[in-house]
Motif scaffolding. Structure first.
Motif, PDB file in Angstrom:
ATOM      1  N   PRO A  44      73.020  34.698   5.052  1.00 32.60           N
ATOM      2  CA  PRO A  44      73.128  35.719   4.085  1.00 32.60           C
ATOM      3  C   PRO A  44      74.742  36.656   3.965  1.00 32.60           C
ATOM      4  O   PRO A  44      74.799  37.586   2.566  1.00 32.60           O
ATOM      5  CB  PRO A  44      72.397  36.437   4.878  1.00 32.60           C
ATOM      6  CG  PRO A  44      72.851  36.490   5.917  1.00 32.60           C
ATOM      7  CD  PRO A  44      72.738  34.656   5.956  1.00 32.60           C
ATOM      8  N   GLU A  45      75.143  35.734   4.070  1.00 37.64           N
ATOM      9  CA  GLU A  45      76.771  36.309   3.198  1.00 37.64           C
ATOM     10  C   GLU A  45      77.732  35.336   2.360  1.00 37.64           C
ATOM     11  O   GLU A  45      78.044  35.984   1.705  1.00 37.64           O
ATOM     12  CB  GLU A  45      77.664  35.700   5.083  1.00 37.64           C
ATOM     13  CG  GLU A  45      79.132  36.036   4.407  1.00 37.64           C
ATOM     14  CD  GLU A  45      79.237  37.858   4.402  1.00 37.64           C
ATOM     15  OE1 GLU A  45      79.582  39.031   3.331  1.00 37.64           O
ATOM     16  OE2 GLU A  45      78.246  38.503   4.948  1.00 37.64           O
ATOM     17  N   CYS A  46      76.925  33.835   2.221  1.00 43.90           N
ATOM     18  CA  CYS A  46      77.019  33.628   1.864  1.00 43.90           C
ATOM     19  C   CYS A  46      76.528  32.238   0.357  1.00 43.90           C
ATOM     20  O   CYS A  46      76.522  31.308   0.177  1.00 43.90           O
ATOM     21  CB  CYS A  46      79.065  32.057   1.770  1.00 43.90           C
ATOM     22  SG  CYS A  46      77.246  30.679   2.873  1.00 43.90           S
ATOM     23  N   MET A  47      75.848  33.141   0.971  1.00 46.11           N
ATOM     24  CA  MET A  47      74.042  32.066   0.655  1.00 46.11           C
ATOM     25  C   MET A  47      73.961  30.415   0.066  1.00 46.11           C
ATOM     26  O   MET A  47      73.404  30.139  -0.398  1.00 46.11           O
ATOM     27  CB  MET A  47      74.138  32.729  -1.053  1.00 46.11           C
ATOM     28  CG  MET A  47      74.075  34.075  -1.426  1.00 46.11           C
ATOM     29  SD  MET A  47      72.786  34.605  -0.521  1.00 46.11           S
ATOM     30  CE  MET A  47      71.590  34.681  -0.986  1.00 46.11           C
ATOM     31  N   LEU A  48      74.688  30.405   1.039  1.00 48.50           N
ATOM     32  CA  LEU A  48      74.658  28.712   1.712  1.00 48.50           C
ATOM     33  C   LEU A  48      73.849  27.815   1.278  1.00 48.50           C
ATOM     34  O   LEU A  48      73.338  28.992   2.808  1.00 48.50           O
ATOM     35  CB  LEU A  48      75.567  27.885   1.701  1.00 48.50           C
ATOM     36  CG  LEU A  48      76.392  26.782   2.437  1.00 48.50           C
ATOM     37  CD1 LEU A  48      76.906  26.435   0.830  1.00 48.50           C
ATOM     38  CD2 LEU A  48      77.573  26.353   2.731  1.00 48.50           C
ATOM     39  N   THR A  49      72.952  26.297   1.192  1.00 49.68           N
ATOM     40  CA  THR A  49      71.754  26.451   1.388  1.00 49.68           C
ATOM     41  C   THR A  49      71.863  25.623   3.444  1.00 49.68           C
ATOM     42  O   THR A  49      73.080  24.740   3.221  1.00 49.68           O
ATOM     43  CB  THR A  49      71.140  25.544   0.614  1.00 49.68           C
ATOM     44  OG1 THR A  49      70.185  26.141  -0.070  1.00 49.68           O
ATOM     45  CG2 THR A  49      69.839  25.367   1.555  1.00 49.68           C
ATOM     46  N   LEU A  50      71.460  25.781   3.995  1.00 48.79           N
ATOM     47  CA  LEU A  50      71.886  25.224   6.058  1.00 48.79           C
ATOM     48  C   LEU A  50      70.689  24.438   6.200  1.00 48.79           C
ATOM     49  O   LEU A  50      69.471  25.233   5.532  1.00 48.79           O
ATOM     50  CB  LEU A  50      72.280  26.086   6.375  1.00 48.79           C
ATOM     51  CG  LEU A  50      73.552  26.882   6.149  1.00 48.79           C
ATOM     52  CD1 LEU A  50      73.776  28.311   6.802  1.00 48.79           C
ATOM     53  CD2 LEU A  50      74.932  25.995   6.305  1.00 48.79           C
ATOM     54  N   ARG A  51      70.856  23.430   6.768  1.00 50.35           N
ATOM     55  CA  ARG A  51      69.913  22.583   7.202  1.00 50.35           C
ATOM     56  C   ARG A  51      70.076  22.651   8.593  1.00 50.35           C
ATOM     57  O   ARG A  51      71.024  22.483   9.097  1.00 50.35           O
ATOM     58  CB  ARG A  51      69.338  21.457   6.664  1.00 50.35           C
ATOM     59  CG  ARG A  51      68.472  20.504   7.319  1.00 50.35           C
ATOM     60  CD  ARG A  51      68.544  18.650   6.827  1.00 50.35           C
ATOM     61  NE  ARG A  51      69.242  18.250   6.099  1.00 50.35           N
ATOM     62  CZ  ARG A  51      70.099  17.871   5.344  1.00 50.35           C
ATOM     63  NH1 ARG A  51      69.562  18.087   4.251  1.00 50.35           N
ATOM     64  NH2 ARG A  51      70.758  17.732   5.327  1.00 50.35           N
ATOM     65  N   ILE A  52      68.849  22.563   9.719  1.00 47.32           N
ATOM     66  CA  ILE A  52      69.250  22.559  10.966  1.00 47.32           C
ATOM     67  C   ILE A  52      69.463  20.831  11.317  1.00 47.32           C
ATOM     68  O   ILE A  52      67.897  20.952  11.354  1.00 47.32           O
ATOM     69  CB  ILE A  52      67.693  23.273  11.905  1.00 47.32           C
ATOM     70  CG1 ILE A  52      67.694  25.031  11.218  1.00 47.32           C
ATOM     71  CG2 ILE A  52      68.102  23.337  13.230  1.00 47.32           C
ATOM     72  CD1 ILE A  52      66.500  25.621  11.658  1.00 47.32           C
ATOM     73  N   GLU A  53      70.248  20.957  12.084  1.00 44.96           N
ATOM     74  CA  GLU A  53      70.440  19.134  12.433  1.00 44.96           C
ATOM     75  C   GLU A  53      70.048  18.780  13.812  1.00 44.96           C
ATOM     76  O   GLU A  53      69.469  17.957  14.458  1.00 44.96           O
ATOM     77  CB  GLU A  53      71.928  18.839  11.769  1.00 44.96           C
ATOM     78  CG  GLU A  53      71.978  18.403  10.824  1.00 44.96           C
ATOM     79  CD  GLU A  53      71.127  17.847   9.772  1.00 44.96           C
ATOM     80  OE1 GLU A  53      71.060  16.217  10.008  1.00 44.96           O
ATOM     81  OE2 GLU A  53      70.976  17.825   8.585  1.00 44.96           O
ATOM     82  N   GLY A  54      69.850  20.212  14.357  1.00 46.31           N
ATOM     83  CA  GLY A  54      69.597  19.596  15.992  1.00 46.31           C
ATOM     84  C   GLY A  54      69.839  21.445  16.847  1.00 46.31           C
ATOM     85  O   GLY A  54      69.950  22.401  16.053  1.00 46.31           O
ATOM     86  N   ILE A  55      68.951  21.746  18.020  1.00 41.06           N
ATOM     87  CA  ILE A  55      68.743  22.877  18.644  1.00 41.06           C
ATOM     88  C   ILE A  55      68.918  22.570  19.873  1.00 41.06           C
ATOM     89  O   ILE A  55      68.546  21.755  20.262  1.00 41.06           O
ATOM     90  CB  ILE A  55      66.769  23.896  18.275  1.00 41.06           C
ATOM     91  CG1 ILE A  55      66.883  23.143  16.748  1.00 41.06           C
ATOM     92  CG2 ILE A  55      67.035  24.291  19.334  1.00 41.06           C
ATOM     93  CD1 ILE A  55      65.511  23.822  16.337  1.00 41.06           C
ATOM     94  N   GLU A  56      70.108  23.002  21.123  1.00 42.25           N
ATOM     95  CA  GLU A  56      70.270  22.884  21.997  1.00 42.25           C
ATOM     96  C   GLU A  56      70.402  24.656  22.617  1.00 42.25           C
ATOM     97  O   GLU A  56      71.172  24.921  21.996  1.00 42.25           O
ATOM     98  CB  GLU A  56      71.350  21.888  22.107  1.00 42.25           C
ATOM     99  CG  GLU A  56      71.438  21.453  23.520  1.00 42.25           C
ATOM    100  CD  GLU A  56      72.170  20.064  24.418  1.00 42.25           C
ATOM    101  OE1 GLU A  56      72.754  20.602  25.107  1.00 42.25           O
ATOM    102  OE2 GLU A  56      72.501  20.117  23.042  1.00 42.25           O
ATOM    103  N   ASP A  57      68.589  24.608  24.424  1.00 43.78           N
ATOM    104  CA  ASP A  57      69.412  25.659  24.813  1.00 43.78           C
ATOM    105  C   ASP A  57      69.616  26.985  23.401  1.00 43.78           C
ATOM    106  O   ASP A  57      70.205  27.806  23.814  1.00 43.78           O
ATOM    107  CB  ASP A  57      70.940  25.782  25.210  1.00 43.78           C
ATOM    108  CG  ASP A  57      70.855  24.579  26.048  1.00 43.78           C
ATOM    109  OD1 ASP A  57      69.116  24.475  26.680  1.00 43.78           O
ATOM    110  OD2 ASP A  57      71.652  24.551  26.736  1.00 43.78           O
TER     111      ASP A  57
END
Length: 61
Positions: free
Chosen positions: A31-44
């Motif tokens: 929401p700040e820099c409008m960059l598109t991000l992909r979730i590479e991993g989820i841990e805890d």
């Protein structure tokens, strides 16, 4: 009933992000820099995010 939330930070601008439950491979926008991000991993409940290269169309101009 509570909804699980995940946290992470943008690798570009370091903004703290809180998002509803998502899965690896999904994308979101910072929401700040409008960059598109992909979730590479989820841990805890913590996200590992990677910037996504966005290809702009070449309209031949």
């Amino acid at each position: 009933m509570s909804t699980a939330v995940l946290t992470g930070s943008c690798p570009e601008c370091e903004t703290d992000l809180t998002v509803p439950e998502m899965v690896e491979g999904e994308t979101l926008s910072c929401p700040e820099c409008m960059l598109t991000l992909r979730i590479e991993g989820i841990e805890d409940g913590r996200l590992t995010l990677q910037m996504v290269e966005v290809q702009l169309r070449d309209w031949g101009q």
